[in-house]
Design an enzyme around this catalytic site. Structure first.
Site, PDB file in Angstrom:
ATOM      1  CE  LYS A 145       0.173   4.456  -6.348  1.00  0.00           C
ATOM      2  NZ  LYS A 145      -0.282   5.800  -6.822  1.00  0.00           N
ATOM      3  CD  GLU A 158      -2.164   9.930  -8.997  1.00  0.00           C
ATOM      4  OE1 GLU A 158      -2.824  10.906  -9.430  1.00  0.00           O
ATOM      5  OE2 GLU A 158      -1.407  10.001  -8.014  1.00  0.00           O
ATOM      6  CD  GLU A 173      -5.263   9.128  -2.154  1.00  0.00           C
ATOM      7  OE1 GLU A 173      -4.478   8.615  -2.990  1.00  0.00           O
ATOM      8  OE2 GLU A 173      -4.971  10.116  -1.462  1.00  0.00           O
ATOM      9  CG  ASP A 223       3.096   6.510  -7.492  1.00  0.00           C
ATOM     10  OD1 ASP A 223       2.232   5.865  -8.124  1.00  0.00           O
ATOM     11  OD2 ASP A 223       2.863   7.113  -6.434  1.00  0.00           O
ATOM     12  CG  ASP A 232       3.149  10.623  -7.034  1.00  0.00           C
ATOM     13  OD1 ASP A 232       2.518  10.184  -6.058  1.00  0.00           O
ATOM     14  OD2 ASP A 232       2.586  11.140  -8.020  1.00  0.00           O
ATOM     15  CB  SER A 233       3.334  10.579  -1.222  1.00  0.00           C
ATOM     16  OG  SER A 233       3.867   9.277  -1.071  1.00  0.00           O
TER      17      SER A 233
HETATM   18  O1  KIV Z   1       2.084   8.464  -3.710  1.00  0.00           O
HETATM   19  C1  KIV Z   1       1.600   7.737  -2.828  1.00  0.00           C
HETATM   20  O2  KIV Z   1       2.162   7.595  -1.731  1.00  0.00           O
HETATM   21  C2  KIV Z   1       0.355   7.055  -3.118  1.00  0.00           C
HETATM   22  C3  KIV Z   1      -0.323   6.339  -2.007  1.00  0.00           C
HETATM   23  C4  KIV Z   1      -0.882   7.299  -1.041  1.00  0.00           C
HETATM   24  C5  KIV Z   1      -1.336   5.369  -2.479  1.00  0.00           C
HETATM   25  O3  KIV Z   1      -0.112   7.093  -4.210  1.00  0.00           O
END
Ligand code: KIV
Length: 274
Positions: free
Chosen positions: A118, A120, A186, A88, A49-50
């Site tokens: 993924k 969090e 992280e 994510d 989600d970055s």
């Molecule tokens: O969103 C993302 O890119 C991440 C990574 C930095 C692990 O969660």
């Protein structure tokens, strides 16, 4: 199993089996061309989600939507043949209840072809991770600095120092016990990352953690030097593509203004084939 030796797409079970083995190489990707570049060298590609901050200019990951993750997930899937793709779960798509998480995780997998999601969170997400994994949804966990919690964590700070150490350790234990096939750690102190890696029985994927983790991940635009606004200590720049691009664009602009582009080799004559 080395990436070079395998010619099928890696699965969450393959990544899980790499605990204590050769380091697991992971990168983010958001587009087909970058996924194609990452695929031969990587074991796992995360549609993080970055993407919201890196490609869409958002101030944090909080504004990322399911639709954005699906669009970028579909693009990345077209570029991968060997690496496992993980997508994510965006902020607000899983925290409400295990049932909400199941609905949205299933949608992400169905519409992108991802083999895993993924999410969090540590102890607070353990019930949800258990619910998903028991219903055929492989989950990569993410503990330590969890950027979707920026407003409760008070910024992008190192997590697990001093009295906070026990919380991060407990989070890592909780997600492993809940059935995650791996855990991103992280921005946690290296000694704590090493302790977690030694203790839990699933692979740890470090970002700002320790070389002793079972694998590493970076945001691809950061390590290529494309995302110039942000340079955390844990990012190593393996290329300087923003500078190269700036130079190229400035040269193009100068040549257009001087009418030296297009040159003879870029234009067409009257006769076909010339
Ligand atoms: O969103 C993302 O890119 C991440 C990574 C930095 C692990 O969660």
């Amino acid at each position: 199993m080395s990436t070079a030796a395998q010619n099928r797409q890696l699965t969450p079970a393959d990544i899980r089996a790499r605990k204590g083995g050769p380091p697991i190489v992971c990168l983010t990707a958001y587009t087909t061309p970058v996924a194609k570049l990452a695929d031969p060298a990587c074991d796992l590609v995360l549609v993080g989600d970055s993407v919201g901050m890196v490609l869409h200019g958002l101030p944090s990951t909080l504004g990322v939507t399911m639709e954005m993750m699906i669009l970028h997930g579909q693009a990345v899937a077209r570029g991968l043949r060997r690496a496992l793709m993980v997508v994510d779960m965006p902020f607000g798509s899983y925290e409400e209840s295990p049932e909400q998480a199941l609905r949205n995780a299933a949608r992400l997998m169905r519409e992108t072809g991802a083999a895993a999601v993924k999410l969090e969170g540590g102890g607070a997400m353990a019930e949800t991770i258990r619910f998903l994994t028991r219903r055929s949804i492989p989950v990569l966990a993410h503990v330590g600095l969890t950027p979707q919690a920026i407003h409760t964590l008070g910024g992008y700070k190192v997590q697990g120092r001093g009295a906070d150490r026990a919380r991060v350790l407990a989070d890592a234990r909780a997600v492993a016990e809940a059935g995650a096939f791996g855990a991103v750690l992280e921005k946690v102190p290296a000694a704590l990352a090493d302790e977690i890696t030694g203790e839990i029985d699933i692979p740890t994927i470090g970002i700002g953690a320790s070389a002793g983790c079972d694998g590493q991940i970076l945001v691809v635009d950061d390590m290529l030097g494309l995302f110039a606004e942000f340079r955390p200590k844990f990012v190593k720049r393996y290329a300087h593509l923003a500078e190269d691009a700036e130079r190229a664009i400035a040269t193009y602009a100068a040549e257009v203004r001087a009418r030296t582009f297009p040159a003879q080799e870029h234009i067409f004559a009257d006769e076909a084939g010339v």
